[in-house]
Write an enzyme that holds these catalytic residues in place. Structure first.
Site, mmCIF file in Angstrom:
data_model
loop_
_atom_site.group_PDB
_atom_site.id
_atom_site.type_symbol
_atom_site.label_atom_id
_atom_site.label_comp_id
_atom_site.label_asym_id
_atom_site.label_seq_id
_atom_site.Cartn_x
_atom_site.Cartn_y
_atom_site.Cartn_z
ATOM 1 N N TYR A 80 -12.739 -6.954 10.173
ATOM 2 C CA TYR A 80 -14.127 -7.438 9.212
ATOM 3 C C TYR A 80 -13.634 -8.415 7.976
ATOM 4 O O TYR A 80 -12.273 -8.655 8.081
ATOM 5 C CB TYR A 80 -14.742 -6.316 8.657
ATOM 6 C CG TYR A 80 -13.986 -5.062 8.412
ATOM 7 C CD1 TYR A 80 -12.958 -5.327 7.056
ATOM 8 C CD2 TYR A 80 -13.754 -3.941 8.818
ATOM 9 C CE1 TYR A 80 -12.256 -4.239 6.635
ATOM 10 C CE2 TYR A 80 -12.891 -2.844 8.490
ATOM 11 C CZ TYR A 80 -12.188 -3.071 7.434
ATOM 12 O OH TYR A 80 -11.273 -2.048 7.020
ATOM 13 N N HIS A 88 0.883 -1.213 0.024
ATOM 14 C CA HIS A 88 -0.097 -0.046 -0.275
ATOM 15 C C HIS A 88 0.884 1.161 0.067
ATOM 16 O O HIS A 88 1.780 1.531 0.993
ATOM 17 C CB HIS A 88 -0.906 0.044 1.094
ATOM 18 C CG HIS A 88 -2.174 -0.963 1.087
ATOM 19 N ND1 HIS A 88 -2.857 -1.703 2.038
ATOM 20 C CD2 HIS A 88 -2.787 -1.563 0.028
ATOM 21 C CE1 HIS A 88 -3.582 -2.387 1.757
ATOM 22 N NE2 HIS A 88 -3.571 -2.486 0.333
ATOM 23 N N SER A 138 0.733 -0.340 7.405
ATOM 24 C CA SER A 138 0.624 0.797 8.471
ATOM 25 C C SER A 138 -0.943 1.306 8.157
ATOM 26 O O SER A 138 -1.167 1.471 7.256
ATOM 27 C CB SER A 138 1.364 1.833 8.036
ATOM 28 O OG SER A 138 1.153 3.081 8.831
ATOM 29 N N GLU A 169 0.161 -4.808 11.145
ATOM 30 C CA GLU A 169 -0.180 -3.427 11.027
ATOM 31 C C GLU A 169 0.692 -2.659 12.152
ATOM 32 O O GLU A 169 0.554 -2.606 13.326
ATOM 33 C CB GLU A 169 -1.548 -3.193 11.265
ATOM 34 C CG GLU A 169 -2.486 -3.784 10.359
ATOM 35 C CD GLU A 169 -2.824 -2.825 9.046
ATOM 36 O OE1 GLU A 169 -2.206 -1.792 9.040
ATOM 37 O OE2 GLU A 169 -3.361 -3.411 8.142
ATOM 38 N N ARG A 176 -5.864 -7.097 -2.118
ATOM 39 C CA ARG A 176 -6.965 -7.545 -2.656
ATOM 40 C C ARG A 176 -7.014 -8.552 -3.829
ATOM 41 O O ARG A 176 -7.923 -8.889 -4.218
ATOM 42 C CB ARG A 176 -7.973 -6.759 -2.683
ATOM 43 C CG ARG A 176 -8.660 -5.777 -1.417
ATOM 44 C CD ARG A 176 -9.117 -6.569 -0.289
ATOM 45 N NE ARG A 176 -9.260 -5.807 0.846
ATOM 46 C CZ ARG A 176 -8.686 -5.491 1.804
ATOM 47 N NH1 ARG A 176 -7.363 -5.836 1.651
ATOM 48 N NH2 ARG A 176 -9.126 -4.573 2.774
ATOM 49 N N ARG A 210 -3.099 4.759 -2.477
ATOM 50 C CA ARG A 210 -2.977 3.496 -1.648
ATOM 51 C C ARG A 210 -2.660 2.457 -2.484
ATOM 52 O O ARG A 210 -1.606 1.531 -2.383
ATOM 53 C CB ARG A 210 -4.228 3.128 -1.046
ATOM 54 C CG ARG A 210 -4.398 1.691 -0.669
ATOM 55 C CD ARG A 210 -6.038 1.664 -0.002
ATOM 56 N NE ARG A 210 -6.377 0.354 0.352
ATOM 57 C CZ ARG A 210 -6.271 -0.306 1.446
ATOM 58 N NH1 ARG A 210 -5.989 0.286 2.451
ATOM 59 N NH2 ARG A 210 -6.844 -1.574 1.560
ATOM 60 N N ARG A 213 1.021 4.548 0.370
ATOM 61 C CA ARG A 213 0.953 5.501 1.333
ATOM 62 C C ARG A 213 1.569 5.098 2.541
ATOM 63 O O ARG A 213 1.577 5.891 3.479
ATOM 64 C CB ARG A 213 -0.537 6.099 1.535
ATOM 65 C CG ARG A 213 -1.572 5.241 2.075
ATOM 66 C CD ARG A 213 -2.981 5.846 1.722
ATOM 67 N NE ARG A 213 -4.030 5.231 2.379
ATOM 68 C CZ ARG A 213 -5.443 5.539 2.125
ATOM 69 N NH1 ARG A 213 -5.781 6.444 1.528
ATOM 70 N NH2 ARG A 213 -6.237 4.765 2.929
ATOM 71 N N GLU A 214 1.601 3.889 2.906
ATOM 72 C CA GLU A 214 2.103 3.415 4.092
ATOM 73 C C GLU A 214 3.434 3.700 4.102
ATOM 74 O O GLU A 214 4.259 2.520 4.396
ATOM 75 C CB GLU A 214 1.414 1.838 4.465
ATOM 76 C CG GLU A 214 -0.056 2.143 4.420
ATOM 77 C CD GLU A 214 -0.711 0.799 4.414
ATOM 78 O OE1 GLU A 214 -0.150 -0.298 4.635
ATOM 79 O OE2 GLU A 214 -2.154 0.652 4.372
#
Ligand SMILES: *[C@@H]1O[C@H](CO)[C@@H](O)[C@H](O)[C@H]1NC(C)=O
Ligand SMILES: *[C@@H]1O[C@H](CO)[C@@H](O)[C@H](O)[C@H]1NC(C)=O
Length: 423
Positions: free
Chosen positions: A364, A183, A310, A386, A257, A237, A185-186
């Site tokens: 979830y 991802h 993150s 995370e 995903r 992202r 932006r992390e």
């Protein structure tokens, strides 16, 4: 001459300022509510992260969401009607982004002047990351092999390192696989991966970790998205691919995903504009195929896989698609707790304690994730990690990089020792 230099400088400053303008007046809200309500938001809003609500026992989740000025009223009313509570945590996102950029520039300049090849108090771009690992490959040829795995969609080199004291030829050694930067932006995930390499190769605090284990580390899995998050849109992202329908308007796929595990079922999104867009097909993204190939090539010996993300202070394990546990659920939990405990012992007082658990139960349902796919193909211990975000989310100021990389290393080292204990 001097005048034109000045002009260029002024233009550069104006450009740097302009790129954050799209977030002028955007606010971040912490929203708490029932699990299904929070997870339903993900297809419509920029959910910056979700965590168990204040570590409560109510089963509520808490999400950090970004609201543009024009949509704010609508969403706050919606939250009210759904009995969700919210508080504003950031008043103007553009200000935060401008400050972050200025701080990084300043630190990078200081780091360059110090003459060190890497410093743990700033962020580097994808080329600098590649240069650093190439340099380690040259300095430690008997331990580090840098592999040019493939090109990203936009043609950037994706590299990974193999760390081994036995040239990857000792088939009895378990392999640990780690990726970061899926991802875009992390940002803090890449330094975490680089620091793990550094501890294994340069600092060598514990010989057992390389003499009895082999490592594969992908420090920057999504360089296109990462560069875009640096130059154009800090909140980006996904990847930057344009091979799906609707990609002119909404390029890119959510790499986490895009794995072939319950791909395309309801818990991801088939809408290219959603931040959790799964892509047109499993493994449609060249960046994700790199991770797939590394995993499949090392499957015989792979004992642990960790995808670094993150933020939220969590070790999440399978199955995210339905909330049941894999047959080795107990050891997944024990290894996760070992890592979490090691990190918590070093954590800042203000940090949330780590939560270890099944991804669907803690948060979830998710589908097409690397954690679930790697477990399904046969790696015993697989996690989404995370990292901490404190009050900043994934906009962690560079001053926290050193804290995060060192505490996370302790966790990874504890995980590696757990793998060794099973030998
Ligand atoms: C390395 O492993 C050996 C054998 O299990 C053990 O005796 C030694 O204490 C370990 N070293 C460290 C630094 O953990
Ligand atoms: C849940 O999903 C896993 C694969 O992720 C599958 O092996 C398992 O059978 C599923 N369990 C139920 C109850 O559907």
């Amino acid at each position: 001459m001097a005048r034109s230099v000045l002009c260029v400088l002024l233009l550069a400053v104006a450009f740097a300022q302009a790129k954050h303008e799209k977030y002028e007046g955007h606010q971040l809200y912490r929203v708490a509510g029932p699990r299904h309500e929070i997870s339903a938001l993900e297809a419509h809003l920029d959910i910056i992260s979700a965590t168990p609500a204040a570590r409560s026992v109510t089963g509520n989740l808490e999400a950090l969401v970004r609201l543009a000025p024009e949509e704010k009223q609508k969403w706050l009313q919606y939250f009210d009607t759904k009995q969700m509570t919210y508080t504003k945590v950031i008043d103007n996102l553009a200000d935060i982004l401008r400050n972050e950029e200025a701080m990084i520039k300043q630190r990078k300049y200081a780091a360059k002047r110090s003459g060190k090849s890497i410093s743990w108090d700033t962020y580097y771009n994808s080329e600098e990351i590649n240069n650093y690992i190439d340099q380690l490959g040259e300095e430690f040829p008997d331990k580090v092999t840098v592999i040019n795995a493939a090109l990203s969609y936009e043609g950037r080199q994706i590299k990974y390192v193999r760390i081994s004291t036995s040239r990857f030829e000792d088939l009895r050694k378990p392999v640990i696989i780690i990726d970061a930067g899926v991802h875009a932006r992390e940002w803090v995930t890449a330094p975490v991966a680089l620091y793990i390499i550094h501890q294994l190769v340069v600092d060598v605090v514990d010989n057992n970790l390389t003499e009895r284990l082999d490592w594969v580390i992908i420090p920057m899995a999504n360089p296109d998205g990462y560069e875009y998050s640096i130059t154009t849109d800090r909140m980006w992202r996904k990847t930057r691919s344009k091979s799906h329908e609707g990609s002119d308007e909404c390029p890119g796929v959510d790499g986490n995903r895009n794995f072939d595990h319950y791909f395309g079922t309801s818990a991801a999104s088939a809408n290219p504009c959603a931040i959790i867009y799964e892509g047109p097909a499993p493994f449609s993204e060249p960046e994700i195929r790199v991770i797939r190939d590394v995993v499949l090539q090392n499957l015989d010996r792979a004992a642990m896989y960790i995808s670094v993300h993150s933020f939220g202070n969590m070790f999440l394990y399978a199955w995210g698609n339905n909330g049941t546990l894999p047959s080795n659920g107990l050891s997944l939990h024990v290894a996760g707790v070992r890592m979490a405990t090691a990190i918590d012992e070093m954590a800042l007082e203000k940090a949330d304690r780590y939560v270890v658990g099944n991804a669907a139960n803690v948060l979830y349902y998710t589908t097409g994730t690397s954690r679930d796919w790697t477990r399904a193909v046969g790696i015993p211990l697989t996690y989404t990690l995370e990292l901490p975000g404190y009050e900043y989310g994934f906009l962690v100021p560079p001053t926290y990089v050193e804290q995060i990389v060192t505490e996370t290393w302790d966790g990874i080292s504890a995980g590696a020792h757990y793998v060794l204990s099973l030998q």
